[in-house]
Scaffold this motif. Structure first.
Motif, short mmCIF file in Angstrom:
data_model
loop_
_atom_site.label_atom_id
_atom_site.label_comp_id
_atom_site.label_asym_id
_atom_site.label_seq_id
_atom_site.Cartn_x
_atom_site.Cartn_y
_atom_site.Cartn_z
N PHE A 69 1.03 -0.89 -0.02
CA PHE A 69 -0.15 0.13 -0.11
C PHE A 69 0.60 1.35 0.18
N VAL A 70 2.03 1.06 0.44
CA VAL A 70 3.11 2.48 0.60
C VAL A 70 3.25 2.15 -0.53
N GLU A 71 3.75 1.81 -1.14
CA GLU A 71 4.39 2.22 -2.36
C GLU A 71 3.27 2.29 -3.93
N LEU A 72 1.86 1.92 -3.74
CA LEU A 72 1.03 2.17 -4.78
C LEU A 72 0.75 3.55 -4.30
N PHE A 73 0.14 3.29 -2.69
CA PHE A 73 -1.09 4.49 -2.78
C PHE A 73 -0.46 5.40 -1.96
N GLY A 74 1.02 5.63 -1.33
CA GLY A 74 1.75 6.37 -1.00
C GLY A 74 1.77 6.71 1.30
N ASP A 75 1.00 5.52 1.13
CA ASP A 75 0.56 5.42 2.87
C ASP A 75 0.35 3.79 2.69
N GLY A 76 0.14 3.70 4.30
CA GLY A 76 -0.63 2.36 5.21
C GLY A 76 -2.21 2.74 5.12
N VAL A 77 -2.78 1.73 4.74
CA VAL A 77 -4.12 1.53 5.74
C VAL A 77 -4.48 1.64 7.35
N ASN A 78 -5.47 2.33 7.72
CA ASN A 78 -5.61 2.22 8.80
C ASN A 78 -6.18 0.88 9.35
N CYS A 79 -6.12 -0.07 10.79
CA CYS A 79 -6.98 -1.17 11.26
C CYS A 79 -7.26 -0.41 12.35
N LEU A 80 -7.66 -2.18 12.31
CA LEU A 80 -7.85 -2.71 13.71
C LEU A 80 -7.40 -4.06 13.98
N PRO A 81 -6.73 -4.26 15.19
CA PRO A 81 -6.63 -5.48 15.47
C PRO A 81 -8.01 -6.37 16.11
N ALA A 82 -8.41 -7.63 15.13
CA ALA A 82 -9.68 -7.94 16.16
C ALA A 82 -9.35 -9.85 16.11
N ASN A 83 -8.80 -9.96 16.50
CA ASN A 83 -8.12 -11.20 17.08
C ASN A 83 -7.75 -11.58 18.32
N LEU A 84 -8.47 -12.62 18.73
CA LEU A 84 -8.53 -12.32 20.49
C LEU A 84 -8.01 -14.12 20.70
N GLY A 85 -6.78 -13.42 21.94
CA GLY A 85 -6.21 -14.79 22.59
C GLY A 85 -4.85 -15.37 21.31
N SER A 86 -3.55 -15.98 22.12
CA SER A 86 -2.16 -16.21 21.40
C SER A 86 -3.35 -17.33 20.45
N ASN A 87 -4.05 -18.04 20.51
CA ASN A 87 -4.28 -19.03 19.37
C ASN A 87 -4.94 -19.45 18.79
N SER A 88 -5.94 -17.90 18.53
CA SER A 88 -7.30 -17.54 17.17
C SER A 88 -6.00 -16.96 15.89
N TYR A 89 -5.95 -17.02 14.81
CA TYR A 89 -5.71 -16.59 13.47
C TYR A 89 -5.65 -15.08 13.63
N GLN A 90 -5.81 -14.13 13.12
CA GLN A 90 -4.92 -13.02 12.95
C GLN A 90 -5.84 -12.59 12.18
N SER A 91 -6.86 -11.78 12.41
CA SER A 91 -7.80 -10.88 11.91
C SER A 91 -7.98 -9.06 12.31
N PHE A 92 -8.50 -8.28 10.80
CA PHE A 92 -8.28 -7.71 11.17
C PHE A 92 -9.52 -6.51 10.80
N LEU A 93 -10.20 -5.39 11.12
CA LEU A 93 -11.29 -4.30 10.40
C LEU A 93 -10.29 -2.94 9.81
N ILE A 94 -10.92 -3.15 8.83
CA ILE A 94 -9.94 -2.03 8.17
C ILE A 94 -11.62 -1.22 7.97
N VAL A 95 -11.14 0.42 7.66
CA VAL A 95 -12.28 0.87 6.15
C VAL A 95 -11.38 0.90 5.50
N MET A 96 -11.76 1.16 4.63
CA MET A 96 -11.28 0.99 3.41
C MET A 96 -11.44 2.37 2.13
N PRO A 97 -10.53 2.71 1.91
CA PRO A 97 -10.90 3.75 0.79
C PRO A 97 -11.52 3.31 -0.32
N ALA A 98 -12.65 3.54 -1.01
CA ALA A 98 -13.68 3.54 -2.46
C ALA A 98 -12.22 3.39 -2.96
#
Length: 686
Positions: free
Chosen positions: A191-220
């Motif tokens: 995203f940095v190379e293509l759009f000049g910046d990263g995309v803000n996100c919130l981690p949504a995974n709970l506990g050390s054994n769960s898979y990673q997940s994120f909530l993102i508000v993605m610009p259209a």
């Protein structure tokens, strides 16, 4: 052990030679079939049409595809069936692309005048007619050589004021794609190379054994740009297939974009996506996603496509629109099982359900099971029986050999010959041409598969028992006939190297139609038993294909591209009207070789009964493998939820008594349905 580049090249070359010999085609045509199938399956292109043209004025083209979004993919081959691996240099790339560009420029300018009976005439006319609607042309160079290490990039530019991109697929790139699990070159987005910046996100995974997940508000704007650049590659394969059969712009989404962009976030269901890897950073106190490996949209493909098309076609301002995205990080080993489930459970607005046919849909699993255990009769003169290998997920045929010793690989190939491997898209072709849908086959493998998926998916839900051993053997017999027809058409004196796929599809559709009208069917049991077609059927294919060729190559006035004509319903309608006339040219030997329609229906009923028995036995085996204690725990979980009927709870009470009391086969079938219902609620026995 991983193959060296030289070993892969020689294996690839032998595949080409064997394929050309088996299909009675030119080696170049077989090469283009192989590489285009690779690109179609992985989403780089939507389809492919052969078109081999060389001119003394430094012009060449070997294939093309127009998609529905104003994009032309146009191909040139660097192929001479070389005996040894050679290097593709920068000057080779420049000169090869130049020949392809010259052809495109000549077509746009209207200076080319190829023979009107050839595929290139249709392509030239189509480019000229569509030039105002072509928004992008992708030039593809496919090569049997290895690209020089000194080669860097081939930048995008404009040709005839049209945005142009350049794609080089050399033998090393094909090896990389095949050597990765599932034969897929991952889509990596920085995203940095293509759009000049990263995309803000919130981690949504709970506990050390769960898979990673994120909530993102993605610009259209970012979503639309990603779709413009990567199109089908951005969409998980099943979603891509799903969208093939449906309008790409949702009217409700478009209306919101145009009239109420400020309410888009509130109205839209958002996007569900997966990735294999995610790279994050902290920037100004916010967690940002910097890079994604293998981003795939598994729900929200229509939202993404609609944002892009509404921005382009309606000149809509989407800068104030944002889309909610749920991103799950799923590693490659788990993706085959987890990603389809995410997609199935997530899709509600445009549901991707059983009819949309994931590779692990029970239909495909059953067909694969048949292919692994049913021996095909030995062909005349052969001493041993073989099997057909159904590849329900991409790469299974090679994957099955990857950990075998050389001796074991030899035995595997003797049991499953390469020419007896067939894929989901092959099966879709074999079935659709004989079921009055030749036009679908001419739409390209992905769209044809989407039609097949929808049709068979509905039939499966109505009665899965019709997909039994007899169906499997009939499908193989149809495949044998389909491939034989390809060889026969290529050998005909009237065949000039063009439109084989179109001719074969309509030839077999006519063959099926004229037998059905007489209340009879082709003798698929004989084809299965001999693993080939007899002389009377060969003669029938030769007679019908010649008449089909005459009809196809004389389209109505105003239609110059025969491949496009073959995609229209009116093409099949016109041929259907000539079936009675065509049937008069077939021999008495052919008519006497047909099977009775009544006998075929009787055999089908018997096969359904056998499948029902097999289903009960298999269900009982699976249910008994779950302990009574596990059934007790499941009952305790579902009792407060009130999701099961009293009858279903009663059957669980019987399963709780395992192993002291064994449920009947009928009860086990109901218990299998109960398990599916519980899993949909996120509940399963331990």
């Amino acid at each position: 052990m991983e193959q060296t580049m030289e070993e892969f090249f020689h294996d690839f070359r032998q595949e080409m030679l064997a394929g050309a010999e088996a299909g009675s085609t030119y080696q170049l045509e077989t090469f283009m079939d192989t590489v285009s199938n690779e690109l179609i399956e992985t989403g780089f292109v939507e389809g492919f049409e052969h078109c081999h043209y060389r001119a003394a004025r430094g012009m060449r083209v070997d294939g093309y595809w127009f998609n529905d979004e104003g994009v032309l993919d146009i191909f040139i081959a660097d192929f001479e069936c070389r005996r040894e691996l050679e290097t593709l240099t920068r000057s080779d790339v420049d000169s090869t692309f130049k020949r392809l560009i010259n052809f495109f420029e000549g077509s746009i300018a209207g200076t080319l005048e190829p023979d009107v009976t050839t595929p290139e005439y249709g392509l030239v006319c189509q480019i000229s007619d569509r030039k105002s609607n072509i928004r992008q042309v992708n030039f593809y160079l496919v090569s049997e050589r290895v690209l020089s290490d000194r080669f860097e990039t081939y930048p995008d530019n404009n040709v005839c004021e049209i945005r142009s991109t350049y794609h080089i697929w050399d033998i090393s790139r094909f090896q990389r794609q095949r050597s990765s699990r599932g034969f897929k070159e991952a889509l990596n987005i920085n995203f940095v190379e293509l759009f000049g910046d990263g995309v803000n996100c919130l981690p949504a995974n709970l506990g050390s054994n769960s898979y990673q997940s994120f909530l993102i508000v993605m610009p259209a704007t970012i979503l639309a740009k990603l779709y413009e650049d990567y199109s089908g590659r951005l969409l998980e394969q099943n979603v891509r297939t799903f969208l093939q059969a449906r309008a790409q712009v949702n009217k409700g989404i478009r209306t919101t974009i145009l009239d109420e962009p400020n309410m888009f976030f509130a109205y839209n269901n958002g996007i569900t996506a997966t990735a294999q890897e995610v790279e994050t950073r902290i920037e100004n106190g916010h967690l940002q996603i910097v890079r994604l490996t293998d981003l795939q949209i598994v729900n929200g493909g229509q939202t993404t496509a609609s944002l892009f098309h509404t921005q382009r076609r309606d000149k809509a301002d989407i800068s104030s629109i944002f889309v909610q995205m749920k991103l799950s990080v799923i590693d490659n080993e788990q993706s085959e099982m987890i990603v389809p489930r995410i997609s199935e459970y997530a899709n509600t607005q445009n549901r991707v359900n059983a009819a949309d046919f994931f590779s692990n849909h029970p239909f495909h699993v059953r067909m694969a099971d048949f292919s692994r255990r049913i021996w095909a009769p030995a062909q005349q003169g052969a001493q041993r029986e073989t099997k057909w290998f159904y590849e329900r997920a991409r790469g299974q045929y090679i994957d099955a050999q990857s950990k075998l010793t050389p001796g074991e690989q030899k035995r595997f190939k003797a049991e499953y010959p390469k020419q007896q491997m067939f894929t989901k898209t092959d099966l879709a072709k074999f079935e659709n041409v004989f079921d009055d849908h030749p036009r679908w086959v001419n739409l390209g493998s992905q769209k044809n598969f989407a039609k097949f998926a929808s049709r068979i998916g509905k039939e499966w839900e109505k009665s899965s028992d019709v997909f039994n051993e007899q169906f499997y053997k009939r499908a193989i017999a149809r495949g044998i006939l389909f491939r034989a027809a390809e060889r026969l058409v290529s050998e005909q004196p009237w065949y000039n190297g063009g439109y084989r796929a179109n001719i074969v599809a309509y030839t077999l559709a006519v063959l099926g139609d004229i037998t059905k009208k007489r209340g009879e069917v082709l003798n698929y049991q004989n084809i299965w038993a001999s693993q080939q077609i007899d002389n009377s059927l060969k003669e029938a294919v030769e007679v019908i294909s010649a008449m089909v060729n005459d009809d196809l190559t004389n389209p109505p006035q105003g239609i110059s591209n025969i491949s496009e004509w073959a995609k229209r319903e009116s093409c099949w309608t016109r041929l259907e009207e000539k079936c009675d006339e065509i049937s008069k040219n077939l021999s008495d030997t052919f008519w006497s070789s047909l099977a009775s329609g009544d006998d075929a229906r009787s055999d089908a009923k018997a096969a359904i009964h056998i499948q029902q028995i097999d289903n009960g036995i298999e269900a009982q085996r699976l249910i008994v493998a779950i302990s009574g204690k596990a059934w007790l725990e499941l009952r305790n979980k579902v009792s407060p939820l009130d999701i099961l009927t009293p009858k279903e709870m009663g059957v669980i009470n019987i399963a709780v008594q395992l192993p002291n009391k064994i449920p009947t086969e009928k009860q086990c079938l109901l218990l299998m349905e109960i398990l599916d219902k519980c899993r949909a609620e996120g509940i399963s026995p331990n």
